[in-house]
Structures are given as structure tokens and as C-alpha cells.
Design a protein around this motif. Structure first.
Motif, short mmCIF file in Angstrom:
data_model
loop_
_atom_site.label_atom_id
_atom_site.label_comp_id
_atom_site.label_asym_id
_atom_site.label_seq_id
_atom_site.Cartn_x
_atom_site.Cartn_y
_atom_site.Cartn_z
N GLU A 203 98.16 -76.26 -31.73
CA GLU A 203 99.51 -75.80 -31.36
C GLU A 203 100.49 -75.64 -32.67
O GLU A 203 100.53 -76.89 -33.15
N GLY A 204 101.32 -74.91 -32.54
CA GLY A 204 102.69 -75.22 -33.30
C GLY A 204 102.56 -74.45 -34.57
O GLY A 204 103.62 -74.64 -35.29
N HIS A 205 101.59 -73.91 -35.01
CA HIS A 205 101.52 -73.57 -36.70
C HIS A 205 101.69 -72.04 -36.46
O HIS A 205 101.60 -71.58 -37.85
N GLU A 206 102.47 -71.35 -35.69
CA GLU A 206 102.56 -69.80 -35.57
C GLU A 206 101.64 -69.06 -36.27
O GLU A 206 101.92 -68.60 -37.40
N SER A 207 100.63 -69.10 -35.65
CA SER A 207 99.46 -68.22 -36.16
C SER A 207 99.27 -68.49 -37.73
O SER A 207 98.83 -67.72 -38.30
N GLN B 64 100.57 -69.52 -40.05
CA GLN B 64 101.54 -69.46 -41.10
C GLN B 64 102.17 -70.62 -41.43
O GLN B 64 102.96 -70.75 -42.60
N PHE B 65 102.22 -71.70 -40.99
CA PHE B 65 102.50 -72.98 -41.14
C PHE B 65 101.40 -74.18 -41.58
O PHE B 65 100.98 -74.76 -40.54
N GLU C 223 91.22 -69.78 -32.11
CA GLU C 223 92.44 -68.73 -31.95
C GLU C 223 92.29 -67.60 -32.85
O GLU C 223 92.00 -68.02 -34.10
N SER D 73 100.08 -56.27 -35.72
CA SER D 73 101.13 -57.25 -36.27
C SER D 73 100.42 -57.50 -37.62
O SER D 73 99.57 -57.25 -38.06
N TYR E 124 100.88 -60.90 -40.85
CA TYR E 124 101.07 -62.33 -40.71
C TYR E 124 101.16 -62.74 -42.28
O TYR E 124 100.40 -62.18 -43.05
#
Length: 605
Positions: free
Chosen positions: A285-289, A291-292, A308, A314, A316
Motif C-alpha cells: 500500500e501507499g506507493h501510488e501505482s 510511482q513512489f 497489483e 491512464s 504513470y
């Protein structure tokens, strides 16, 4: 004479005094240094001082002093040499990178000088007094400013700000900092204003090598190029990156676009070792697809294909040093076993026409298979079949190697194996007569193979079966014609049975209708009344019997004058009576003939 000589000498002395005065005035005028705004001067002593300097800063300041603009200074020209300089002006699209020509030497393995706050290098005495070092400096001169920097101590190089085009990303490789631990391919993440604050980067433990954070597209960045190499779509120099990342191409520095009919499977190259090597890595969780990357890694993310996925429709910003994205189609895919251009970029480009040999006869079969890969299945396909493309490398937009291998190594092998078995177990006559069974068995095998991979099969179609022998083709067409006739006769038989059933049902419904009407009449009028009315209708509908007379003598025949019916009595059927009062005796044989309807009404049974 003496008076004349004295007068001349006095005049000479006056002239000499006036000349000296003029010279003094000129020297004083030249010694007045008026420094306008926008400039500064460097005053260099023509002769060295006998005094000992306590520091390098004092010696430089004594021997070469910098005077700022906007003031008037007095510096005798016979003692000092004055050099005017324009202020160092940094354009709005540029930055200034500073190299110190004086100061302490860099330590062994130190690529950049230690940071010393010194008013943007305008206070060289502070820089030297606080042990500033020679070489490239961490701090840069910001755009839009003017600086009075001593040219004897510093050299300033003006370079363009780093620009990252829209819809692209900039990846950063640090040339300074700590050494990455063994086994890591990404440096520790440090928040440093998109690498514009080099001081904070080093103070917080920034490491050399590829960085986790990206530079978003559409921006200009004041990045010290002596500390960082920035790779963009328009500036990709592979000599600036480690050998392990020499596969990068300009397409990898664009935003990752996943179309609406695709699923993006992410393959992470940095992280913990997978717990289950047979399954994709669990969701973090929490890495914004993805990207972090630093959040993904801090939360225990594992390298390899991820469970995931990136939804379609979209874009990225994925760091190519951290992960790459495999696009798996989520639309219906149609595979065709047939002759096609092998060089075409298709998933079924390696599926040739199916050819089987039966009893020496060569048979070709065309097969079409439609299937859909659900999004949740895509990571498992990548995990099982892999995604490394040895021929084309790992970058760029291309057909998924995992789907290609699913088609060729699974479906292609299943179909080929089945027809090899058919060629060994079937005679040519059996193959022709059992084509429906062959189709059913092949469809079952293909669908089972797809379902084992959690892929949804849609339609399996076996097209034309062709014999390379003209004789067999003619036989096959004859059998097909007979089968068509058989199907037509069968359909006609079915239609006849349906028509018979319809007639029977119609008669049944008519009987039920009449029965219901009769019951209703009996209920309202009574049984006797209904019976009487029905008998009356029957009597009224009777026809007068035909009287057939046969005789050899037509003159002796007269027709009866009256044929009358006697009504029903005592429940007995009516009797037709022939009135012969006015008829002469007839020797001829007389036969009464009734039509079929009267026979039915008058039948005593």
C-alpha cells in the motif's frame, strides 16, 4: 646678466612647479576609481607587501582586492592596477556552476568540494578562512541574479537549467555521495527539492548511483550538473549511467501509457527477495501505482512481477531504474492457425497451418481460437512465462513475450500434439466420418489448457479441412453433400411431426370448446331442451332422399309425388316414408340412396 639668468631660472622653477602640479593632479585624478552600478573592480598591488599575511584570505585581499560598484575609491595608480569587471549575470533559463581556484585540496576520492556558506561566493575571505576547497562547488548561482565574485578565487560557468519535456520523466544519476551497499541498484532516497539542494542531499546521506525520485515533465530544474547526471528523452547519454542500465531507450523516459484495452503488469527490479517464488509479489500500500519507489521499498516490497496491476486508460510516471511495465491485452484475442506473414507483429505469427498425414493422405486444417486474459491473471502469466526478450532487449513498446509464449509454447504445443495423436490413431475414413468428434475433443483440450492458466476461452472454431489429393477432396465433398441431404430430411421429418402435433392440438382444443359450450347450454336450458334443439337442427339439415329407379321400360316409371319425414317418436330415429297413393304399381326395382351425411344421422347404432 645675472639678473637675466636669475629671472630665467626662476621661470624654469615656476614652470617645473606648474608641471609637477599638473602631474600630481593627473595622478590624483587617475587614482580616483568611480565604480558604477552593475560592475565591480579588482585592485591588484603592483608591488608585494613586506608584511606577512596571517592567512591565504588576508594575502589575497591585500594583493588583489575586490571593490563593489556604486562607490568612489582612491587607489594610486602607481601602486595599484585597477581592472573593471561586469557583474556576473545569470539568465533566467540558466544557472551558474562555480569552481574554486583557491582553497584546500580535495581529499582522496572526494569528487566535490565541501560546502562553505559565503554569500553565493561573493565573500571569498569567508570561503578561504573556513577552509573552502578547490574544485567544483556544491552550491549553484540561481538564475536571474547578479554576483560580484572574485575572478582570482573563483571561476563561474553558466549552463542551461535542466528541462524535462511534457509527458516525459527525468531520471537522475548522482556522481557524488556515499557508496551504495552491495547488491543494491538504487540509491537511498533523500528529499532534496528534486535534486536542486545538493547540500541537503549530501548532509542527509545521499548515495551515488541511480536515484529513486524522478523529475516530473514540463519543468526546469536548477540542478548542479557536477553532482548529478540527468537523463531525459532528448538527452540520453548511456555513458552517464551504470552498465546495468545501458538498455535504456528514449521510450523508457516517457510516461508509461496503458491503453483502455490493456493491463499493466509491473516488474520491480529492486526490493526484498520473494517469499513465494511461484506467485507474484503481494500488494503493497501507499506507493501510488509504483510511482513512489521509496514507499514501496520501506514497506517491504519484493522484487519481481507484482500482483497489483496498472489499470488501463491512464499514464504513470514509473522510474525505469526501479521497474518496467509489461502491457498485457485485456481485449479478446483471436488466434489463427494458418498461413500468414511470419514477420508480422502478431501473437499468432508462429502458428502455422495444421497439417496431418493419414494413411499417406495429407490433410490441412485451419483453426481459430478466441480467448480473454482477465486483469488478475496477467501477473501470473508474466510470472510463469517470463518477459525477457533476448532479441529486442527489455525496453520499448512491443508485443508481450508472456502472451507470445502462452500462444506458442502452450496452445501451439497442445494443438500440434493432438493432431499427431490423431494421425497415429485414425484411418482416413475414420477421420472423415468422425470430424465432429475431432472438433469436440480439440475444443475441450484447448479450453482446458486455457482454464488451467485462468484464461477465459471464448470460441474454438475448426475451419475448412482440405485434402491435398483431388480424389479425397471429391470424396469429402460427396460425403458432405450426403450429410447435408441427411440433415435436410431430418429437418423435414421434424417439421412434419410438429405439424401433426399442431393438428392434434387444434382438434383437441376444438373438442374442448364444443364440450364447454354444450355444458353451458345444458346448465341454462336443460338436457331435454338441448337434445330437442339439436335433433331439430339435424332434421332441418337432412336432404330429401334420392330415389333411383331402374327399369327397361321408361314409360312405366313415375317418381313419387311426395317424400315426407316422420318426426322422432318415443326416442326412435325418424323414419322416411314413401307416399305412393297416387303411384301406379311399379314392377321395377327401386333403391333409395342417401348421401353420407344422412347415413350418419340415420344410423340406428
Amino acid at each position: 646678466m645675472d639678473d637675466v639668468i636669475g629671472f630665467v631660472v626662476s621661470g624654469l622653477w615656476v614652470l617645473a612647479g606648474l608641471g609637477f602640479l599638473v602631474l600630481v593632479v593627473q595622478q590624483v585624478k587617475r587614482s580616483v576609481v568611480n565604480v558604477p552600478l552593475g560592475q565591480f573592480v579588482v585592485v591588484n598591488r603592483r608591488y608585494s607587501s613586506f608584511r606577512h599575511a596571517d592567512s591565504l584570505a588576508e594575502a589575497v585581499d591585500r594583493q588583489s582586492k575586490l571593490l563593489r560598484g556604486g562607490r568612489i575609491y582612491f587607489r594610486p595608480r602607481w601602486l595599484y592596477r585597477v581592472v573593471f569587471h561586469d557583474m556576473i549575470s545569470i539568465p533566467s533559463d540558466s544557472i551558474g556552476i562555480v569552481h574554486a581556484k583557491m582553497g584546500g585540496s580535495l581529499e582522496h576520492g572526494q569528487p566535490i568540494a565541501r560546502h562553505v556558506p559565503c554569500d553565493d561566493f561573493q565573500d571569498f575571505k569567508t570561503f578561504l578562512d573556513k577552509d573552502g576547497q578547490q574544485g567544483p562547488q556544491i552550491e549553484v548561482l540561481n538564475s536571474g541574479g547578479q554576483y560580484a565574485i572574485h575572478p582570482t578565487v573563483f571561476d563561474v560557468k553558466i549552463v542551461k537549467r535542466t528541462y524535462v519535456p511534457l509527458r516525459t520523466i527525468g531520471v537522475v544519476v548522482a556522481k557524488v555521495g556515499e557508496i551504495m551497499p552491495y547488491g543494491h541498484t538504487l540509491a537511498r532516497h533523500v528529499e532534496c527539492k528534486y535534486f536542486q539542494d545538493g547540500v541537503k542531499f549530501l548532509d542527509d546521506g545521499g548515495q551515488q548511483g541511480p536515484q529513486q525520485a524522478l523529475l516530473p515533465g514540463g519543468g526546469n530544474y536548477a540542478i548542479n550538473t557536477d553532482m548529478f547526471n540527468v537523463l531525459t528523452e532528448n538527452h540520453l547519454d548511456l555513458e552517464m549511467v551504470p552498465l546495468s542500465h545501458h538498455y535504456l531507450e528514449p521510450e523508457d523516459l516517457r510516461l508509461v501509457s496503458v491503453e483502455s484495452e490493456e493491463t499493466g503488469v509491473v516488474i520491480v527490479t529492486e526490493g526484498a527477495h520473494p517469499v513465494d517464488a511461484a506467485e507474484p509479489a503481494p500488494k503493497i500500500e501507499g506507493h501510488e501505482s509504483f510511482q513512489f519507489p521509496w514507499i514501496f521499498l520501506d514497506n517491504g516490497g519484493q522484487f519481481g512481477p507484482q500482483s497489483e496491476v496498472l489499470p488501463g486508460g491512464s499514464t504513470y510516471a514509473i522510474n525505469p531504474f526501479f521497474a518496467r511495465v509489461v502491457r498485457i491485452p485485456s481485449r479478446e484475442l483471436i488466434l489463427s492457425w494458418g498461413r500468414k506473414d511470419v514477420s508480422a507483429d502478431r501473437y499468432d505469427s508462429e502458428l502455422d497451418l495444421i497439417e496431418v498425414t493419414l494413411d499417406g493422405f495429407h490433410v490441412s486444417v485451419e483453426l481459430t481460437q478466441t480467448f480473454v486474459i482477465p486483469p488478475e491473471t496477467a501477473p501470473h502469466l508474466v510470472k510463469r512465462f517470463g518477459e525477457d526478450d533476448e532479441e529486442h532487449g527489455t525496453a520499448g513498446v512491443r508485443k508481450s513475450a508472456a502472451v507470445q509464449r502462452l500462444v506458442t509454447r502452450l496452445l501451439g504445443v497442445v494443438v500440434k500434439g493432438y493432431f499427431n495423436e490423431v494421425s497415429n490413431s485414425h484411418l482416413i475414413e475414420e477421420f472423415i466420418s468422425d470430424q465432429n468428434q475431432v472438433r469436440a475433443e480439440l475444443k475441450t483440450l484447448v479450453e482446458q489448457a486455457l482454464r488451467e492458466q485462468n484464461v477465459s476461452p471464448k470460441l474454438t472454431t475448426i475451419g475448412a479441412i482440405k485434402f491435398q489429393s483431388d480424389e479425397m477432396n471429391e470424396e469429402f465433398r460427396h460425403i458432405a453433400k450426403l450429410r447435408q441431404q441427411s440433415r435436410q430430411l431430418g429437418q423435414q421429418l421434424i417439421n412434419a411431426a410438429v405439424e401433426t402435433d399442431l393438428r392434434r392440438e387444434s382438434i383437441k382444443q376444438e373438442k374442448l370448446k364444443r364440450s364447454a359450450e354444450l355444458e353451458e347450454d345444458v346448465r341454462i336450458l336443460g338436457r331435454d331442451q338441448v337434445a330437442a334443439e339439436r335433433m331439430a337442427r339435424i332434421d332441418a339439415s337432412r336432404q330429401v332422399p334420392q330415389v333411383l329407379v331402374t327399369s327397361n321400360d321408361p314409360g312405366v316409371l313415375d317418381l313419387p309425388r311426395r317424400v315426407r319425414g316422420v318426426s322422432r317418436r318415443d326416442g326412435q330415429l325418424p323414419v322416411w316414408v314413401l307416399d305412393t297413393e297416387d303411384v301406379r304399381p311399379q314392377p321395377a326395382q327401386i333403391t333409395e340412396a342417401y348421401d353420407r351425411e344422412e347415413d350418419e344421422h340415420d344410423d340406428p347404432r
